[in-house]
Design a protein around this motif. Structure first.
Motif, PDB file in Angstrom:
ATOM      1  N   PRO A 232       0.803  -1.240   0.000  1.00 49.49           N
ATOM      2  CA  PRO A 232       0.000   0.000   0.000  1.00 49.49           C
ATOM      3  C   PRO A 232       0.827   1.278   0.000  1.00 49.49           C
ATOM      4  N   GLU A 233       1.980   1.273   0.707  1.00 49.20           N
ATOM      5  CA  GLU A 233       2.776   2.507   0.784  1.00 49.20           C
ATOM      6  C   GLU A 233       3.335   2.930  -0.571  1.00 49.20           C
ATOM      7  N   MET A 234       3.353   1.992  -1.533  1.00 52.62           N
ATOM      8  CA  MET A 234       3.818   2.355  -2.877  1.00 52.62           C
ATOM      9  C   MET A 234       2.890   3.377  -3.525  1.00 52.62           C
TER      10      MET A 234
ATOM     11  N   VAL B 241       1.534   5.824  -1.904  1.00 49.52           N
ATOM     12  CA  VAL B 241       1.979   7.104  -1.345  1.00 49.52           C
ATOM     13  C   VAL B 241       3.233   7.580  -2.074  1.00 49.52           C
ATOM     14  N   GLN B 242       4.135   6.654  -2.348  1.00 48.88           N
ATOM     15  CA  GLN B 242       5.362   6.991  -3.068  1.00 48.88           C
ATOM     16  C   GLN B 242       5.032   7.569  -4.446  1.00 48.88           C
ATOM     17  N   LEU B 243       4.130   6.916  -5.173  1.00 49.25           N
ATOM     18  CA  LEU B 243       3.739   7.402  -6.495  1.00 49.25           C
ATOM     19  C   LEU B 243       3.070   8.772  -6.401  1.00 49.25           C
ATOM     20  N   GLY B 244       2.275   8.967  -5.349  1.00 48.64           N
ATOM     21  CA  GLY B 244       1.649  10.272  -5.152  1.00 48.64           C
ATOM     22  C   GLY B 244       2.680  11.367  -4.944  1.00 48.64           C
ATOM     23  N   GLY B 245       3.736  11.035  -4.172  1.00 51.26           N
ATOM     24  CA  GLY B 245       4.805  12.011  -3.962  1.00 51.26           C
ATOM     25  C   GLY B 245       5.520  12.350  -5.255  1.00 51.26           C
TER      26      GLY B 245
ATOM     27  N   THR C  53       2.287   4.468 -12.040  1.00 50.98           N
ATOM     28  CA  THR C  53       2.120   3.049 -11.732  1.00 50.98           C
ATOM     29  C   THR C  53       3.453   2.390 -11.394  1.00 50.98           C
ATOM     30  N   VAL C  54       3.369   1.329 -10.643  1.00 52.74           N
ATOM     31  CA  VAL C  54       4.529   0.500 -10.326  1.00 52.74           C
ATOM     32  C   VAL C  54       4.552  -0.683 -11.280  1.00 52.74           C
ATOM     33  N   LEU C  55       5.723  -1.005 -11.801  1.00 43.92           N
ATOM     34  CA  LEU C  55       5.918  -2.205 -12.607  1.00 43.92           C
ATOM     35  C   LEU C  55       6.838  -3.124 -11.820  1.00 43.92           C
ATOM     36  N   ARG C  56       6.321  -4.289 -11.442  1.00 45.01           N
ATOM     37  CA  ARG C  56       7.134  -5.215 -10.654  1.00 45.01           C
ATOM     38  C   ARG C  56       7.734  -6.280 -11.550  1.00 45.01           C
ATOM     39  N   PHE C  57       9.064  -6.307 -11.576  1.00 46.86           N
ATOM     40  CA  PHE C  57       9.799  -7.339 -12.306  1.00 46.86           C
ATOM     41  C   PHE C  57      10.423  -8.247 -11.256  1.00 46.86           C
ATOM     42  N   GLY C  58       9.801  -9.398 -11.018  1.00 48.38           N
ATOM     43  CA  GLY C  58      10.196 -10.258  -9.920  1.00 48.38           C
ATOM     44  C   GLY C  58      11.540 -10.925 -10.070  1.00 48.38           C
ATOM     45  N   LYS C  59      12.022 -11.470  -8.959  1.00 47.81           N
ATOM     46  CA  LYS C  59      13.329 -12.143  -8.933  1.00 47.81           C
ATOM     47  C   LYS C  59      13.247 -13.576  -9.438  1.00 47.81           C
ATOM     48  N   LYS C  60      12.022 -14.086  -9.618  1.00 43.44           N
ATOM     49  CA  LYS C  60      11.839 -15.446 -10.082  1.00 43.44           C
ATOM     50  C   LYS C  60      11.039 -15.465 -11.383  1.00 43.44           C
ATOM     51  N   VAL C  61      11.331 -16.437 -12.237  1.00 43.14           N
ATOM     52  CA  VAL C  61      10.594 -16.569 -13.483  1.00 43.14           C
ATOM     53  C   VAL C  61       9.176 -16.998 -13.180  1.00 43.14           C
ATOM     54  N   ALA C  62       8.208 -16.267 -13.733  1.00 45.70           N
ATOM     55  CA  ALA C  62       6.793 -16.569 -13.466  1.00 45.70           C
ATOM     56  C   ALA C  62       6.405 -17.895 -14.123  1.00 45.70           C
TER      57      ALA C  62
END
Length: 204
Positions: free
Chosen positions: A170-172, A174-178, A195-204
């Motif tokens: 959720p705090e992300m 707030v970060q985007l709002g800032g 928006t946040v784009l999450r590129f994970g550490k593991k192959v989906a």
């Protein structure tokens, strides 16, 4: 232990401004408390398993100095894991930025392959990136920050921030709002979204 930003040629109160990330660090994150406890206990478990080895429980001898050293290391373990994850994230951001600027993903970084796969899956959708690594600041509220790129979409300019975290929190928001508020103040343009784009550490 934190990023500070200064506006070149700015007024004294526009120097050494805290980052958005540092400011939102005051937000309570209950999930991290449980995570830190699990990491610390996992460190103790590993040491006990190592000590036990193939011995039976009656063969094991503990002393106060060993117990203290194990507990001290366990207390530091969550911070070490965070630092390691931060280093991974920094390298992943640098690789993505290299591609956005030069059209080349760095070679010889096999541990970033999962991030690379996710990144190019997103990139294949057709993107119009008009600015990489963007720095913004709010003189009014005295903070600054950096996000990964600005994308032009039919409805306007979008702020994109890359993450390699294990989840979205959720705090992300707030970060985007800032970032959005500082973007408007810095460039005089209200972003259409962020928006946040999450590129994970593991192959989906």
């Amino acid at each position: 232990g934190r990023h500070l930003y200064s506006i070149v040629g700015g007024l004294p109160d526009e120097q050494d401004m805290p980052s958005v990330t540092h400011i939102i660090g005051v937000i309570n994150k209950p999930a991290l408390v449980g995570w830190a406890a699990r990491e610390a206990l996992d460190g103790v478990r590993r040491e006990l398993y190592t000590l036990l080895g193939d011995k039976t429980s009656t063969d094991v001898r503990l002393d106060i100095s060993w117990i203290d050293s194990v507990l001290e290391a366990a207390a530091k373990r969550p911070e070490k894991v965070k630092m390691d994850a931060g280093g991974f994230g920094t390298r992943a951001h640098a690789a993505a930025d290299s591609f956005l600027k030069n059209g080349r993903w760095p070679e010889d970084v096999p541990d970033l392959d999962p991030v690379k796969a996710s990144f190019f899956k997103w990139w294949s959708g057709g993107r119009k990136i008009i600015h990489g690594d963007a720095y913004v600041a709010s003189k009014e509220y005295r903070y600054a920050g950096a996000f990964d790129c600005v994308e032009a979409r039919p409805d306007g300019l979008w702020i994109l921030d890359f993450k390699t975290s294990n989840g979205l929190w959720p705090e992300m928001r707030v970060q985007l709002g800032g970032y959005s508020l500082a973007f408007r103040e810095t460039f005089g343009i209200k972003p259409a979204g962020a928006t946040v784009l999450r590129f994970g550490k593991k192959v989906a």
